[in-house]
Scaffold this motif. Structure first.
Motif, short mmCIF file in Angstrom:
data_model
loop_
_atom_site.label_atom_id
_atom_site.label_comp_id
_atom_site.label_asym_id
_atom_site.label_seq_id
_atom_site.Cartn_x
_atom_site.Cartn_y
_atom_site.Cartn_z
N VAL A 89 0.78 -1.09 0.00
CA VAL A 89 0.12 0.01 0.02
C VAL A 89 0.75 1.17 0.01
O VAL A 89 1.96 1.26 0.82
CB VAL A 89 -0.89 -0.14 1.50
N THR B 187 -8.99 2.20 1.18
CA THR B 187 -8.07 2.08 0.41
C THR B 187 -8.65 2.59 -0.93
O THR B 187 -9.94 2.71 -1.11
CB THR B 187 -7.75 0.46 0.20
N GLY C 206 -3.61 3.69 0.34
CA GLY C 206 -4.31 3.68 1.80
C GLY C 206 -4.41 5.29 2.61
O GLY C 206 -3.63 6.10 2.25
#
Length: 191
Positions: free
Chosen positions: A29, A50, A63
Motif C-alpha cells: 500500500v 483504500t 491507503g
C-alpha cells in the motif's frame, strides 16, 4: 474493489507499507506522508480506507486513515493530467484539509508549491475541481482562526511539512492555546 484493509503493519519503508491480513495475504500500500506519520509502529494493527487504481502497467493500492482523505484523492484523480502519484504528492504536501481549502479558495500559490504542479496545472486543477469540492466538508478550523495561517507558515519555514505543520497547529488549538501566532508556534513546536 478493495475498499478497506485491516491487518498487521508488517513492513514500512517511507510511504510504502505492507499490511499482512489475518488470511496471510500481504498487501503493498502507498500512503501520503501525513498518513505514514500517523501510523503506529511496525507490528501493530492498522485499518486503512483504500483505493485501487488499475492502469495498463499494473495495479496499485493507496491507503488513507480517513474516508475524507480517500474522497479528496478520488476527486483529484478525475482532473486531467493528474495521476495517483501526483495526487498523493499533493496530499503529502498539503494534507486533505488544506488541499480542499486551496481548491475552494483558488489558492494557486499553495497548489503550485507542490513539486510537479506548476501554475498552469494548478489553474486547471482549480477550474476542473472547484465545483466537485464545493460539497466536500473538511475540518477548516485551522485556516479560520486568526494567527493560525501565520503559525503554519512559520513552521513550514522552520522545515516542517505542510501536513505536519497543520496537524501541530490544530493540536495546539485543541489543547486550548490562544490563537495568537507566537503562542501557537510555541505550543505547536512542543507537539
Amino acid at each position: 474493489m478493495i475498499a478497506t484493509l485491516s491487518g498487521v503493519l508488517a513492513e514500512r519503508d517511507g510511504e510504502s507499507l505492507v499490511v499482512q491480513t489475518e488470511g496471510g495475504v500481504g498487501y503493498a500500500v502507498s500512503v501520503s506522508l501525513g498518513v505514514a506519520q500517523r501510523l503506529p509502529a511496525r507490528g501493530a494493527r492498522v485499518s486503512l480506507f483504500t483505493e485501487l487504481v488499475v492502469k495498463e502497467d499494473g495495479w496499485s493500492l493507496y491507503g488513507f486513515d480517513t474516508a475524507i482523505e480517500r474522497l479528496v484523492f478520488r476527486h483529484l484523480l478525475t482532473a486531467s493530467g493528474f495521476g495517483p502519484k501526483l495526487a498523493l504528492a499533493l496530499l503529502s504536501s498539503l494534507g486533505p484539509e488544506r488541499t480542499v481549502r486551496s481548491i475552494q479558495s483558488r489558492d494557486l500559490s499553495a497548489l503550485s508549491s507542490v513539486s510537479g504542479i506548476g501554475r498552469k496545472k494548478a489553474e486547471r486543477l482549480v477550474l476542473e475541481l472547484q465545483d466537485r469540492f464545493s460539497g466536500v466538508v473538511v475540518d477548516t478550523r485551522v485556516g479560520q482562526l486568526e494567527g493560525s495561517d501565520e503559525a503554519v507558515r512559520a513552521l513550514i519555514g522552520l522545515g516542517y511539512g505542510q501536513a505536519a505543520a497543520d496537524d501541530a497547529v490544530r493540536a495546539a488549538l485543541a489543547a486550548g492555546t490562544p490563537a495568537e501566532t507566537p503562542q501557537l508556534i510555541r505550543r505547536a513546536l512542543q507537539q
